[in-house]
Design an enzyme around this catalytic site. Structure first.
Site, PDB file in Angstrom:
ATOM      1  N   VAL A  57       0.907  -1.088   0.175  1.00  0.00           N
ATOM      2  CA  VAL A  57      -0.122   0.042  -0.619  1.00  0.00           C
ATOM      3  C   VAL A  57       1.332   1.079  -0.188  1.00  0.00           C
ATOM      4  O   VAL A  57       0.452   2.189  -0.546  1.00  0.00           O
ATOM      5  CB  VAL A  57      -1.098   0.045   1.444  1.00  0.00           C
ATOM      6  N   TYR A  58       2.066   1.222   0.905  1.00  0.00           N
ATOM      7  CA  TYR A  58       3.368   2.033   0.604  1.00  0.00           C
ATOM      8  C   TYR A  58       3.745   2.669  -1.092  1.00  0.00           C
ATOM      9  O   TYR A  58       3.366   4.367  -1.750  1.00  0.00           O
ATOM     10  CB  TYR A  58       4.253   2.190   1.037  1.00  0.00           C
ATOM     11  N   GLY A  59       3.705   1.895  -1.556  1.00  0.00           N
ATOM     12  CA  GLY A  59       4.326   2.315  -2.680  1.00  0.00           C
ATOM     13  C   GLY A  59       2.960   2.828  -3.665  1.00  0.00           C
ATOM     14  O   GLY A  59       3.364   3.313  -5.263  1.00  0.00           O
ATOM     15  N   LYS A  77       2.153   6.081  -3.063  1.00  0.00           N
ATOM     16  CA  LYS A  77       3.069   7.504  -3.261  1.00  0.00           C
ATOM     17  C   LYS A  77       3.028   7.086  -4.869  1.00  0.00           C
ATOM     18  O   LYS A  77       3.178   8.399  -5.228  1.00  0.00           O
ATOM     19  CB  LYS A  77       4.614   6.670  -3.919  1.00  0.00           C
TER      20      LYS A  77
END
Length: 252
Positions: free
Chosen positions: A158-160, A163
């Site tokens: 989910v971080y990628g 971003k």
């Protein structure tokens, strides 16, 4: 005004989210060193935020610590309102807050999905809604979002994803908010002075990077500040990747 002759941002007022620690703290110092008054946003680290605000005031600028949880629907509005109340209308927004989680999607708790996506991406939308109208009326504004090279990697979970979505939002806002406001992203790769990385991981990461070194927080903060200064008045909708070439597609 800052106590230095070099003050290209003198008279400007900035809000930096997630500024009490790590990269956000360094960005806040850099903006203050260039003459900007700085609102230091925090969520859990009040003591660190208060200490930083005192430090920045000792540099000759105005500064205040402002509370706001970037992962909540009301937190960005709360931080923006507190910053304006303390220092006046904002000229610069640096959205740095960005919690990390790279667990596989099927193992990722729903609450972590929401926290990471909301703080990294949705908060920029909410902060822009609060601050951009006044910037436009004033005829000048700068918005800089901190992205990550993780946006180019499958999969940083989910971080990628957050971003990657952030870059889309930056480009769209750049189009919407022109000509008064520029909107850009700065996307570092792995950061050399990240205390959470082991020596073994750092060594391998350096070996995998064409420039054979990792970017520093100071370098990122300098680029953020430069994007807010006049030499970059014509730069908008840009994502400046600072990863030493590590995510360049390659064979092998």
């Amino acid at each position: 005004m800052a106590g230095t002759a070099y003050a290209p941002l003198a008279g400007r007022v900035a809000l930096v989210t997630g500024a009490s620690r790590t990269l956000g703290r360094v960005i806040a110092r850099e903006l203050a060193a260039r003459g900007a008054d700085v609102a230091v946003n925090y969520y859990r680290s009040k003591r660190e935020a208060d200490e930083l605000a005192v430090e920045l005031r000792s540099m000759g600028v105005r500064s205040a610590a402002v509370l706001g949880d970037m992962a909540s629907s009301g937190g960005p509005r709360e931080a923006a309102a507190a910053a304006v109340e303390a220092l006046g209308n904002m000229d610069i927004l640096v959205h740095n807050a960005g919690p990390y989680d790279d667990r596989p999607f099927l193992d990722l708790p729903e609450e972590k999905w929401r926290e990471v996506f909301e703080a990294n991406c949705t908060a920029l939308y909410l902060l822009s809604k609060e601050l951009a109208p006044t910037m436009r009326r004033q005829g000048w504004g700068r918005i800089v979002a901190i992205g990550a090279s993780s946006a180019r990697i499958r999969s940083q979970s989910v971080y990628g994803l957050a971003k990657d979505a952030l870059i889309h939002l930056v480009e769209a806002l750049a189009f919407e908010l022109a000509p008064e406001i520029t909107v850009n992203a700065v996307s570092p790769g792995l950061i050399a002075d990240n205390e959470d990385m082991t020596p073994e991981f750092t060594s391998q990461s350096v070996a995998d990077t064409p420039l054979k070194r990792l970017v520093t927080r100071r370098e990122v903060s300098e680029v953020v500040a430069m994007l807010c200064a006049s030499p970059f008045d014509s730069v908008t909708g840009h994502n400046l990747l600072m990863d030493g070439g590590r995510t360049i597609p390659r064979r092998g």
